[in-house]
Design an enzyme around this catalytic site. Sequence first.
Site, PDB file in Angstrom:
ATOM      1  N   GLY A 233       0.822  -1.201   0.000  1.00 33.94           N
ATOM      2  CA  GLY A 233       0.000   0.000   0.000  1.00 33.94           C
ATOM      3  C   GLY A 233       0.858   1.254   0.000  1.00 33.94           C
ATOM      4  O   GLY A 233       0.576   2.195  -0.698  1.00 33.94           O
ATOM      5  N   PHE A 234       1.885   1.250   0.833  1.00 33.10           N
ATOM      6  CA  PHE A 234       2.832   2.377   0.926  1.00 33.10           C
ATOM      7  C   PHE A 234       2.117   3.690   1.190  1.00 33.10           C
ATOM      8  O   PHE A 234       2.549   4.742   0.731  1.00 33.10           O
ATOM      9  CB  PHE A 234       3.702   2.450  -0.343  1.00 33.10           C
ATOM     10  CG  PHE A 234       4.339   1.135  -0.702  1.00 33.10           C
ATOM     11  CD1 PHE A 234       5.236   0.535   0.164  1.00 33.10           C
ATOM     12  CD2 PHE A 234       3.999   0.471  -1.872  1.00 33.10           C
ATOM     13  CE1 PHE A 234       5.804  -0.697  -0.143  1.00 33.10           C
ATOM     14  CE2 PHE A 234       4.563  -0.756  -2.175  1.00 33.10           C
ATOM     15  CZ  PHE A 234       5.465  -1.339  -1.312  1.00 33.10           C
ATOM     16  N   ILE A 460       0.118  -5.867   5.573  1.00 31.31           N
ATOM     17  CA  ILE A 460       0.220  -5.437   4.169  1.00 31.31           C
ATOM     18  C   ILE A 460       1.487  -5.981   3.524  1.00 31.31           C
ATOM     19  O   ILE A 460       1.979  -5.441   2.534  1.00 31.31           O
ATOM     20  CB  ILE A 460       0.160  -3.900   4.059  1.00 31.31           C
ATOM     21  CG1 ILE A 460       1.255  -3.239   4.909  1.00 31.31           C
ATOM     22  CG2 ILE A 460      -1.196  -3.406   4.477  1.00 31.31           C
ATOM     23  CD1 ILE A 460       1.342  -1.733   4.714  1.00 31.31           C
ATOM     24  N   THR A 462       4.104  -6.807   5.630  1.00 35.06           N
ATOM     25  CA  THR A 462       5.176  -6.458   6.555  1.00 35.06           C
ATOM     26  C   THR A 462       5.553  -7.596   7.482  1.00 35.06           C
ATOM     27  O   THR A 462       6.623  -7.591   8.076  1.00 35.06           O
ATOM     28  CB  THR A 462       4.728  -5.287   7.434  1.00 35.06           C
ATOM     29  OG1 THR A 462       3.497  -5.675   8.071  1.00 35.06           O
ATOM     30  CG2 THR A 462       4.497  -4.045   6.602  1.00 35.06           C
ATOM     31  N   THR A 590      11.783 -10.040   9.323  1.00 29.49           N
ATOM     32  CA  THR A 590      10.847  -9.117   8.674  1.00 29.49           C
ATOM     33  C   THR A 590      11.332  -7.670   8.792  1.00 29.49           C
ATOM     34  O   THR A 590      11.062  -6.852   7.919  1.00 29.49           O
ATOM     35  CB  THR A 590       9.434  -9.261   9.264  1.00 29.49           C
ATOM     36  OG1 THR A 590       9.499  -9.092  10.681  1.00 29.49           O
ATOM     37  CG2 THR A 590       8.854 -10.629   8.956  1.00 29.49           C
ATOM     38  N   LYS A 657      10.417   0.909  18.171  1.00 32.24           N
ATOM     39  CA  LYS A 657      10.029   2.046  17.340  1.00 32.24           C
ATOM     40  C   LYS A 657       9.630   1.494  15.978  1.00 32.24           C
ATOM     41  O   LYS A 657      10.021   0.394  15.612  1.00 32.24           O
ATOM     42  CB  LYS A 657      11.207   3.014  17.181  1.00 32.24           C
ATOM     43  CG  LYS A 657      11.656   3.678  18.495  1.00 32.24           C
ATOM     44  CD  LYS A 657      12.892   4.551  18.272  1.00 32.24           C
ATOM     45  CE  LYS A 657      13.323   5.228  19.573  1.00 32.24           C
ATOM     46  NZ  LYS A 657      14.581   6.018  19.391  1.00 32.24           N
ATOM     47  N   GLU A 661       9.135   2.892   7.605  1.00 33.49           N
ATOM     48  CA  GLU A 661       9.364   4.025   6.717  1.00 33.49           C
ATOM     49  C   GLU A 661      10.769   4.591   6.772  1.00 33.49           C
ATOM     50  O   GLU A 661      11.218   5.234   5.825  1.00 33.49           O
ATOM     51  CB  GLU A 661       8.319   5.118   7.017  1.00 33.49           C
ATOM     52  CG  GLU A 661       6.947   4.616   6.645  1.00 33.49           C
ATOM     53  CD  GLU A 661       5.806   5.465   7.147  1.00 33.49           C
ATOM     54  OE1 GLU A 661       5.430   6.393   6.450  1.00 33.49           O
ATOM     55  OE2 GLU A 661       5.290   5.171   8.247  1.00 33.49           O
TER      56      GLU A 661
END
Lengths: 709, 330
Positions: A233-234, A460, A462, A590, A657, A661
């Site tokens: 999706g980003f 998604i 991840t 991941t 955290k 991104e």
Amino acid sequence: MTATDAVLGAPVERREGREKVTGTARYAAEFPAPGRAHAWPVPATVVRGRVTGVDTASALALPGVLAVLTHENAPRLGVPDDPTLAVLQDPRVPHRGWFVGVVVAETLEAARAGAAAVRITYDTEPHDVTLTASHSGAYVPESANGGFPAVTEQGDPDGALASSATRLDVEYRVPPLHNHPMEPHASTAHWDGDRLAVHCSSQGTTAVRKELARLFALPEDRITVRAEHVGGGFGSKGTPRPEVVLAAMAARETGRPVTLALPRRCLPAVVGHRAPTLHRLRLGADRGGRLTSLVHEVTTHTSRVKEFVEQAAVPARVMYAAPALRTAHRVAALDVPTPSWMRAPGECPGMYALESAMDELAAGLGVDPVELRIRNEPEREPDSGRPFSSRHLVECLREGARRFGWESRDPRPRSHEAGPLLIGSGVASATYPVLVSPCVASARALPDGGFLVRVNATDIGTGARTVLAQIAADALGARLDRVRVEVADSGIGFAPMAGGSSGTASWGSAVHQACVRLTGLLAEHSGPLPDEGVTAEADTSGTVDAESPFARHAFGAHFAEVAVDTVSGEVRVTRLLGVFAAGHILNARTARSQFIGGMTMGLGMALTEDSTVDPVFGDFVERDLASYHVPAHADVADVEAHWIDEEDDHLNPMGSKGIGEIGIVGSAAAVGNAVHHATGIRFRELPLTPDRVLTALLSHEHPAGMLGA
Amino acid sequence: MKPFAYVRADSVEEATEAFAAHPGARYLGGGTNLVDLMKLGVEAPVALVDVTRLPLDTVAELPDGGLRAGAMVRNSDLAAHPAVRDRYPALSQALLAGASGQLRNAATTGGNLLQRTRCPYFQDVSKPCNKREPGSGCGALEGVHRDHAVLGHSDQCIATHPSDMAVALAALDARVELHGPEGTRSVPAADFHRLPGLHPERDTEIHPGELITGVVLPAATAGLPSAYRKARDRASYAFALASVAVVLHLADGVVERAGIAFGALAHRPWRARRAEDALLGAAPTTAAFEHAVDLELAAAEPLRDNAYKVPLARRLALDVLGRLAPPATT
């Protein structure tokens, strides 16, 4: 080592990996309910104007076509929170590609043919789609995306700049960019009386259900939205998109389940894009390279449908210790598609500009660019004055420099030739904020010794469901294979989307709390468990979202090596190495995938991804994956991601955290800085395609402008 | 969808007869371009004549030392064929520089020649395009045309031909073999594609109903030094910004034969005859190469946003010429 030590942080394989590689994982367009029909959108072919006539006769005459919906006959919807979802409600055309109709048919092919046969006439008006830094319509918005103030100022940036020993005043341009997930936006909608069930390719079902409830005037509990598997999706699936509205509308009008999978070529116009950003960076520094003033001003575009302001000047509020600081955003509303979130909105383009400018400053001062950043390390967050919960940027820079072999670099530009190639290396910092939102989750102990954890997360690609199982197993002190996780169903309860690098923190905090509570219940329980098991629930509202006294951000450092071909102007990234400080890494496998995925996307931003707004026709020209150049395998030679163990007690129970991104933040700057080091030429507009690079190489070699040389 | 007939031909005669029987038909090879264009509404054939079963899928040795590649030989197979790799390296390199592995596995030799331009205005039926719809105008002229032609374009059309393979075939003096209602013939690969002129809707010199049956690689260029070089936006799966195929044969210290063709500069592979003529009999020096290439590119008329193509093509050509000439002579 206890069982839980082993599970949290371990490189556990994705739970759905086998389903995905064997093709059995079902995506939103792959739910063939009996009687399912297919829909195909009709995009506007003018830039600005109104629909004046609709002729659907020839479309309806085609075999298999069931219905054609336009603003003339589509049902009136409630007012959505997002005005881009008010489809087929009026004749207005705010940009080319806006949907003016949808055709429903027995087959995909019939729907496509029907869409091609719909005749629309328009009244057109002059349009403006070209963003310039001096655009007369540009204004200062109330806030930028994320709710950040549009303008901040500390000290006297102009005065400090004027009196600085060294000054830099430069402009950068980042073109529009597109998310283009592998799976296009798709929905399958099915009405059962006044109940609506939707399979939607979305980063979060909670927001989809909420908008559908508004639009179709239904209580939320009559709507179910599922997103079992999502092919990326980003950011472009962070909010509901027109396809889910059209699918639900078409299903209601035809009385059939309807699937609408958007054609790839429609995506740039209707699912958001990263808006182009024009940056002006002014840096002042003393002779030792300490910043005296930092001014980052950004001009961007939005559509006439809604205001979205890419918050590209925001990272400058976090990064460096400058006593005088101004950050500002301006936006012009043009006749363009509506921009939206794309991986690291704000940070990604903003850090490209800021980290390129820092490199220019370092080069101008003759200071090593790693060292320059270390010299400007702030003690507190410059913008807020709050202490950092943890900040290990310097450690990332040093560890990256060590791993990359930075000390053996000849700092002189254009100092390394290998035949026709110019070799160079560059560095840039990365940052991304720690975000977290409230969520509900439940954990149930079953009589067979297993556990069922339910949270409306979305995976998604991840590895979310895998990491959530690890978090649950850790909190329960249970073996990982005893924990089943159910996600991606609005019926489970509210949850934030997979976005803002906040999913794991938000969902995981709720899962952790539910599991801790369940452990407590089980400790008090004696005897066998009842058939239905024992369940504990958690709702993190009001706790995870409480104001933190700390500034919380992840940091990182990118190192890039490039080879620039002086014959062709082709640039290839030969090495990309990132080191990140992002709290506790919960799944090494991941997480690595997330980091290198982001870095690869940054590579594409630096070198290949370009989108052009056609000045005449008003749309994005590159609308398929043959012309919008994401990196191919051959472009991605050697990408390494590392992280440092960061302890931070001010985050969440997992100490994590977000990592989704930060990989893209700064990586394009590292590549661009490497190209400068390789060539001695400073490029300030992305991407670095051969046309630009060769032209600059030639004008550099032949300043008289002998381009033919 | 628009219904169309589908005919699977087992022989060349069957194929051309089926084509003649369905006015508005198209031959279907690997389908890597035609099927996309059908989905986009650019092509709407009334019939597809599937020629992939024709017995044209081999590479054969010719008595004179040349090669004939059947029209149905897949791009991957042609690129990997030992005789092609050995005797016509520019062709193998050009094929491997094209598309992606998956596409090369499907795409055929004949289909590669007949692929259409990737001009975005040609592919978008909501915009004007004289090639797609004669008389409608050219959207690219004032629009976005960084990738478009600098040589031989007209005010009707500034599109480029996208094939890499065809550029190598042009430089190698290959011929395209055709079978049609009026029998068989062959045309030089360099003349197979057209310049747009007033009729950009016609990509090639093929006659209605003709089928490409194969490509002949001549003995004359077999085994000569040759190479292909392509510049592109990414390392794989991207059309050329500019490319060049060069065949260079030296004898007694001078150029005895030169074949130079540019890709992505024009509506067809651009055979650089002027450059070749200038090189014939010349010593293969850097100065001679520069003189020759500059003579050719002097005809370039770049558009607003593609002036870079001229120096790019120039440098690619000089690089390849320099590599093909023995170092001692340059």
